[in-house]
Scaffold this motif. Sequence first.
Motif, short mmCIF file in Angstrom:
data_model
loop_
_atom_site.label_atom_id
_atom_site.label_comp_id
_atom_site.label_asym_id
_atom_site.label_seq_id
_atom_site.Cartn_x
_atom_site.Cartn_y
_atom_site.Cartn_z
N GLY A 43 4.12 -30.53 -27.19
CA GLY A 43 3.70 -30.38 -25.75
C GLY A 43 2.68 -29.53 -25.34
O GLY A 43 2.24 -29.48 -24.23
N THR A 44 2.11 -28.87 -26.21
CA THR A 44 1.14 -27.82 -26.11
C THR A 44 -0.32 -28.76 -25.95
O THR A 44 -0.63 -29.75 -26.34
CB THR A 44 0.60 -26.79 -27.16
OG1 THR A 44 1.86 -26.20 -27.35
CG2 THR A 44 -0.32 -25.83 -26.93
N MET A 45 -0.89 -28.21 -24.61
CA MET A 45 -2.19 -28.91 -24.10
C MET A 45 -3.21 -28.64 -24.90
O MET A 45 -3.85 -27.25 -25.25
CB MET A 45 -2.38 -28.50 -22.80
CG MET A 45 -3.59 -29.40 -22.32
SD MET A 45 -4.24 -29.36 -20.52
CE MET A 45 -5.01 -27.84 -20.64
N VAL A 46 -4.13 -29.48 -25.51
CA VAL A 46 -5.35 -29.37 -26.25
C VAL A 46 -6.42 -30.12 -25.32
O VAL A 46 -6.47 -31.41 -25.18
CB VAL A 46 -5.42 -29.95 -27.80
CG1 VAL A 46 -6.59 -29.95 -28.53
CG2 VAL A 46 -4.13 -29.35 -28.37
N ARG A 47 -7.48 -29.17 -25.01
CA ARG A 47 -8.57 -30.07 -24.42
C ARG A 47 -9.61 -30.34 -25.30
O ARG A 47 -10.10 -29.81 -26.28
CB ARG A 47 -9.45 -28.89 -23.35
CG ARG A 47 -8.62 -28.49 -22.09
CD ARG A 47 -9.21 -27.36 -21.15
NE ARG A 47 -10.54 -27.61 -21.32
CZ ARG A 47 -11.19 -28.27 -19.89
NH1 ARG A 47 -10.25 -28.61 -18.94
NH2 ARG A 47 -12.16 -28.29 -19.88
N LEU A 48 -9.86 -31.75 -25.29
CA LEU A 48 -10.82 -32.40 -26.05
C LEU A 48 -11.95 -33.05 -25.39
O LEU A 48 -11.74 -33.45 -24.26
CB LEU A 48 -10.02 -33.28 -27.05
CG LEU A 48 -8.93 -32.99 -27.94
CD1 LEU A 48 -8.02 -34.18 -28.16
CD2 LEU A 48 -9.51 -32.26 -29.07
N MET A 49 -13.05 -32.79 -25.98
CA MET A 49 -14.46 -33.38 -25.22
C MET A 49 -14.83 -34.67 -26.22
O MET A 49 -15.20 -34.37 -27.39
CB MET A 49 -15.59 -32.00 -25.40
CG MET A 49 -16.79 -32.69 -24.41
SD MET A 49 -18.01 -31.34 -24.52
CE MET A 49 -18.21 -30.92 -26.16
#
Length: 189
Positions: free
Chosen positions: A53-59
């Motif tokens: 459930g850890t958020m990972v910001r992806l572009m």
Amino acid sequence: MKTQMLFAAALAAASGAARAEDASAPPPAAPLPVVTVAPAPVVAPQAIVLPKGTMVRLMVTKEINSRDSKAGDHFTLRVDEDVKVGGLTLIPVGATGWGEVVTAEGTGGVGKKGRINAKLLFVDVGGKRIPVDGERQSAGSNATGAVVYSVLAFGPLGLVMKGGNASLKAGEILNGYTTEDVAFDKPAA
């Protein structure tokens, strides 16, 4: 009795000879002390866990659109922000992520807009695939109003006017979430 005395004298002489032999022989070696060595304790390698459930910001690195893409196409993403646990960076900025186009519908006549639906797959960190979950849907612009004006101006030819394509633009941020706990070796200090 004389026999007893002779026997005693012989015994004394034999005992003296034994003592003389003992004096010439090296003294017996002292017993060596017994040393017990305890086995080395088994130490489990230190690990740090990236929780589910850890958020990972992806572009998005290159535009994905409903005109050029089809279901099943894979596309690359770039981690946009370090993911840290306990002050340690587990997923660094610049790590590569992957996504997949689920559906892609191009534009159609009568102002039909394009649609695209994509899902996140995983992030690659040092050869370790970290599964992530996330989805993005996009729709192009609706051109129904423009079609009405085109029909009024150009007659039936106005019906061939298409809507806008859907796209995930380069630089757009998608938030993904880890789908399982992932253990990383704790770096040596």
